[in-house]
Design an enzyme around this catalytic site. Structure first.
Site, PDB file in Angstrom:
ATOM      1  N   GLY A 198       1.301  -1.236  -2.073  1.00 33.21           N
ATOM      2  CA  GLY A 198       2.344  -1.864  -2.878  1.00 33.21           C
ATOM      3  C   GLY A 198       2.926  -3.070  -2.170  1.00 33.21           C
ATOM      4  N   GLY A 199       4.201  -3.291  -2.436  1.00 37.52           N
ATOM      5  CA  GLY A 199       4.869  -4.449  -1.842  1.00 37.52           C
ATOM      6  C   GLY A 199       4.892  -4.394  -0.328  1.00 37.52           C
ATOM      7  N   GLY A 433     -14.961 -37.172   4.337  1.00 39.01           N
ATOM      8  CA  GLY A 433     -13.602 -36.617   4.322  1.00 39.01           C
ATOM      9  C   GLY A 433     -13.453 -35.513   5.352  1.00 39.01           C
ATOM     10  CB  ALA A 434     -15.707 -32.825   6.477  1.00 36.19           C
TER      11      ALA A 434
HETATM   12  C1  HXC Z   1       8.218   9.463  -0.811  1.00 37.53           C
HETATM   13  C2  HXC Z   1       6.137   9.967  -0.074  1.00 37.53           C
HETATM   14  C3  HXC Z   1       5.666   8.703  -0.463  1.00 37.53           C
HETATM   15  C4  HXC Z   1       6.585   7.815  -1.069  1.00 37.53           C
HETATM   16  C5  HXC Z   1       4.047   9.769   0.412  1.00 37.53           C
HETATM   17  N1  HXC Z   1       5.100  10.589   0.464  1.00 37.53           N
HETATM   18  N2  HXC Z   1       4.367   8.624  -0.167  1.00 37.53           N
HETATM   19  N3  HXC Z   1       7.410  10.330  -0.232  1.00 37.53           N
HETATM   20  N4  HXC Z   1       7.858   8.235  -1.229  1.00 37.53           N
HETATM   21  N5  HXC Z   1       6.228   6.616  -1.454  1.00 37.53           N
HETATM   22  C6  HXC Z   1       5.169  11.931   0.987  1.00 37.53           C
HETATM   23  C7  HXC Z   1       4.405  12.937   0.153  1.00 37.53           C
HETATM   24  O1  HXC Z   1       5.212  13.399  -0.887  1.00 37.53           O
HETATM   25  C8  HXC Z   1       4.135  13.993   1.192  1.00 37.53           C
HETATM   26  O2  HXC Z   1       5.323  14.732   1.372  1.00 37.53           O
HETATM   27  C9  HXC Z   1       3.898  13.215   2.454  1.00 37.53           C
HETATM   28  O3  HXC Z   1       4.493  11.945   2.242  1.00 37.53           O
HETATM   29  C10 HXC Z   1       2.435  12.987   2.762  1.00 37.53           C
HETATM   30  O4  HXC Z   1       1.829  12.458   1.573  1.00 37.53           O
HETATM   31  P1  HXC Z   1       0.450  13.016   0.988  1.00 37.53           P
HETATM   32  O5  HXC Z   1       0.340  12.498  -0.387  1.00 37.53           O
HETATM   33  O6  HXC Z   1       0.385  14.496   1.183  1.00 37.53           O
HETATM   34  O7  HXC Z   1      -0.576  12.324   1.982  1.00 37.53           O
HETATM   35  P2  HXC Z   1      -2.023  11.759   1.656  1.00 37.53           P
HETATM   36  O8  HXC Z   1      -2.796  12.738   0.831  1.00 37.53           O
HETATM   37  O9  HXC Z   1      -2.595  11.376   2.978  1.00 37.53           O
HETATM   38  O10 HXC Z   1      -1.783  10.478   0.770  1.00 37.53           O
HETATM   39  C11 HXC Z   1      -1.079   9.376   1.308  1.00 37.53           C
HETATM   40  C12 HXC Z   1      -0.754   8.391   0.178  1.00 37.53           C
HETATM   41  C13 HXC Z   1      -0.100   9.126  -1.003  1.00 37.53           C
HETATM   42  C14 HXC Z   1      -2.084   7.738  -0.278  1.00 37.53           C
HETATM   43  C15 HXC Z   1       0.115   7.293   0.763  1.00 37.53           C
HETATM   44  O11 HXC Z   1       0.966   9.910  -0.475  1.00 37.53           O
HETATM   45  C16 HXC Z   1       0.445   8.228  -2.027  1.00 37.53           C
HETATM   46  O12 HXC Z   1      -0.299   7.744  -2.886  1.00 37.53           O
HETATM   47  N6  HXC Z   1       1.774   8.037  -1.993  1.00 37.53           N
HETATM   48  C17 HXC Z   1       2.441   7.217  -2.964  1.00 37.53           C
HETATM   49  C18 HXC Z   1       2.144   5.786  -2.721  1.00 37.53           C
HETATM   50  C19 HXC Z   1       2.976   4.921  -3.631  1.00 37.53           C
HETATM   51  O13 HXC Z   1       2.723   4.889  -4.850  1.00 37.53           O
HETATM   52  N7  HXC Z   1       4.031   4.343  -3.066  1.00 37.53           N
HETATM   53  C20 HXC Z   1       4.877   3.483  -3.776  1.00 37.53           C
HETATM   54  C21 HXC Z   1       4.176   2.159  -3.788  1.00 37.53           C
HETATM   55  S1  HXC Z   1       5.118   0.985  -4.646  1.00 37.53           S
HETATM   56  P3  HXC Z   1       5.326  16.278   1.793  1.00 37.53           P
HETATM   57  O14 HXC Z   1       6.760  16.657   1.703  1.00 37.53           O
HETATM   58  O15 HXC Z   1       4.450  16.988   0.823  1.00 37.53           O
HETATM   59  O16 HXC Z   1       4.796  16.304   3.161  1.00 37.53           O
HETATM   60  C22 HXC Z   1       5.916   0.247  -3.445  1.00 37.53           C
HETATM   61  C23 HXC Z   1       6.758  -0.827  -3.963  1.00 37.53           C
HETATM   62  C24 HXC Z   1       7.325  -1.571  -2.803  1.00 37.53           C
HETATM   63  O17 HXC Z   1       5.814   0.513  -2.325  1.00 37.53           O
HETATM   64  C25 HXC Z   1       7.757  -2.874  -3.291  1.00 37.53           C
HETATM   65  C26 HXC Z   1       8.348  -3.645  -2.195  1.00 37.53           C
HETATM   66  C27 HXC Z   1       8.574  -5.020  -2.642  1.00 37.53           C
END
Ligand code: HXC
Length: 543
Positions: A198-199, A433-434
């Site tokens: 993401g961001g 030019g290069a």
């Molecule tokens: C809160 C999160 C989290 C998140 C992971 N966790 N991402 N908690 N917010 N964004 C937590 C899970 O719930 C889990 O908690 C622990 O971290 C480990 O995650 P898993 O999913 O079990 O690990 P894994 O299978 O290795 O997968 C990792 C992952 C996946 C690929 C990163 O967790 C995932 O897809 N997370 C969401 C990613 C996402 O969509 N993020 C938002 C992006 S948008 P527990 O308690 O079970 O241990 C964004 C916008 C930002 O970031 C903009 C800024 C400008």
């Protein structure tokens, strides 16, 4: 603290609830008790949750603290905000308030020089960025800027912490703003050691250097699930944003490594070549008599025939101290090579056309790669040495439609703006030019050197003759013979380096074997160069 939570002492804490139960409910009655409780809490914080740490290891990753141990000088780390916890209450967050809030932040040294660091801890909420987590990163960024020390971020995070809603996004915005404030002031290095989605990917994108580790690091704005939902196309994490993709196709990764150790080792090496901030000179080593070095190998590496390929990196190795250099983006835009190294102990940035790839032409990607590197070197006072062997810009509709005019202008802009010492070495050919863009005298290089075998011209002889003498060649009884005569005449009159030297566009025509010595003397001559740019808010580089 509720009796229920007190009972969690008896079992392994679940991820994200590491030491919450240790917060003292009753004031300690003695110094000994206070210290014991404090030590226990610190121990639990630094050890983390065992199952979560084991899971991290099973994923082939180290913990945040292990990574910092590898990166920093022994016992040099001073942690700040270890006890910080989030203040969120929604979606069960009030029950899970681990200390550190999923990021280990502070300062240490690398080879005795101060750096500021943060390492996201995937074992706590997946390293996701909530408000407290972000505030800790903001704090080290502010300290890095205020003290003029490099910033290194070790990224391993699920992105914005979903439970904290817009506060997470606010935290990211604060990081990005600081990345930009720090740009050109302190070196910024991002190391991607897990997800960076993401961001979140924009902080590494705003940094100066991004390291990625094969198989575990991945960066993308939208993950495979979203890609499939939107386009129906299934892609793996690696196909979408793995280290190979960003090292070879997108150019997002500056360095790609097989494992965390070598990535962190190379961060240390990189820093050995960088100043701590824009007001300090790059770290020099004692001179090594480069100014009198005689290197016959140069002439053996570079063939005289203008179209025969060779590896420009062999020229770089011959030119720099101990043949040692750090190449950036080595698998992306390989038709130009950008590297940091030392010449006679002084750090330099080298830009060289690579005749081995696409004959060394400049195209969209090469222009972007070299432009960003030139601007980095200029911002941090690193002199530029440009090795020219370029047949021109890559022709064709693909390049034109992809905006080679706009992207080529970036490189032109970067060189025109650069006020660091600039040395140009024309190794074999420099056309059109290069030639201008590759740090010619006309755009401000301080010292232009050419080998006697050079061809410097608007275009190659054959092409030039075909254009100028089209009618004569069509009417000739033996066009091939006439063309050969005209090519010789054109080459001798217009392409010879002395033609440029007589007109002041080349400062010296040198024996190739003297290249290292003359470049070293040139850099010494230019060491105190000072050039004040005209007053303005900022220029408008064609981004
Ligand atoms: C809160 C999160 C989290 C998140 C992971 N966790 N991402 N908690 N917010 N964004 C937590 C899970 O719930 C889990 O908690 C622990 O971290 C480990 O995650 P898993 O999913 O079990 O690990 P894994 O299978 O290795 O997968 C990792 C992952 C996946 C690929 C990163 O967790 C995932 O897809 N997370 C969401 C990613 C996402 O969509 N993020 C938002 C992006 S948008 P527990 O308690 O079970 O241990 C964004 C916008 C930002 O970031 C903009 C800024 C400008």
């Amino acid at each position: 603290m509720s009796p229920t939570s007190r009972q969690t002492d008896l079992r392994e804490p679940a991820p994200g609830e590491v030491e919450q139960e240790d917060t003292p409910a009753v004031p300690p009655r003695s110094m000994g008790l206070l210290r014991e409780r404090h030590d226990r809490l610190r121990g639990r914080i630094t050890e983390g949750s065992r199952p979560a740490v084991e899971r991290q290891r099973a994923l082939g990753k180290r913990t945040a603290r292990e990574r910092l141990d590898l990166l920093l000088d022994e016992d040099s780390f001073t942690e700040i905000d270890m006890y910080r916890r989030h203040q969120a209450a929604d979606l069960g967050m009030g029950e899970r308030r681990p200390h550190t809030d999923g990021v280990v932040a502070g300062s240490g040294t690398i080879d005795g020089r101060r750096v500021f660091v943060y390492a996201q801890d995937f074992t706590i909420f997946g390293g996701s960025l909530g408000h407290a987590h972000a505030a800790k990163i903001h704090k080290v960024m502010d300290l890095a800027i205020a003290t003029g020390a490099p910033l290194i971020g070790l990224n391993d995070s699920g992105g914005a912490r979903i439970q904290e809603g817009v506060m997470s996004l606010d935290g990211y915005g604060g990081i990005f703003r600081r990345n930009v404030q720090a740009s050109g002031v302190i070196p910024q290095i991002s190391v991607i050691l897990g997800p960076c989605a993401g961001g979140a990917a924009y902080s590494p994108a705003l940094a100066d250097f991004t390291f990625m580790v094969r198989d575990t690091a991945r960066m993308y704005l939208t993950g495979p699930d979203v890609v499939e939902a939107v386009s129906g196309r299934r892609v793996t994490h690696d196909e979408l944003g793995g280290a190979e993709v960003h090292g070879g196709r997108s150019g997002v990764a500056t360095f790609v490594h097989d494992d965390e150790e070598s990535a962190l080792e190379d961060v240390r090496y990189l820093l050995s070549l960088l100043p701590s901030n824009n007001l300090e000179p790059p770290p020099a080593l004692p001179p090594c008599q480069a100014t009198t070095d005689h290197r016959p190998a140069f002439a053996e590496i570079v063939p005289v025939e203008p179209n025969r390929p060779y590896d420009i990196r062999s020229v770089v190795a011959e030119l720099v101290d101990d043949g040692e250099f750090l190449e950036l983006q080595e698998n992306w835009a390989q038709n130009v090579v950008c590297a940091l190294a030392r010449v006679d102990g002084e750090v330099v940035g080298l830009v060289g056309n690579q005749p081995m790839v696409l004959a060394g032409v400049l195209d969209v990607a090469a222009s972007q790669k070299a432009a960003r590197f030139v601007r980095f070197c200029d911002a941090f006072g690193i002199p530029l040495v440009t090795l020219v062997d370029v047949p021109g810009f890559l022709p064709g509709p693909d390049q034109e439609h992809a905006g080679i005019i706009r992207h080529g202008a970036k490189l032109l802009y970067a060189y025109c703006e650069a006020s660091v010492p600039r040395v140009q070495v024309i190794l074999r050919k420099a056309y059109g030019g290069a030639y201008i863009v590759m740090d010619s005298r006309s755009i401000g290089c301080d010292l232009s050197l050419a080998w006697p075998t050079n061809e410097i011209a608007v275009m190659g002889a054959q092409g030039a003759v075909n254009v100028i003498f089209r009618k004569e060649l069509a009417a000739a009884t033996d066009p091939a013979e006439l063309a050969a005569e005209l090519v010789t005449e054109y080459s001798e009159r217009l392409m010879h380096p002395h033609y440029a030297a007589e007109r002041g566009l080349v400062d010296d025509v040198i024996d190739p074997a003297e290249t290292r010595a003359v470049v070293a003397r040139g850099l010494a001559m230019l060491r105190n160069k000072r050039q004040t740019p005209p007053q303005r808010k900022h220029g408008n580089i064609p981004l």
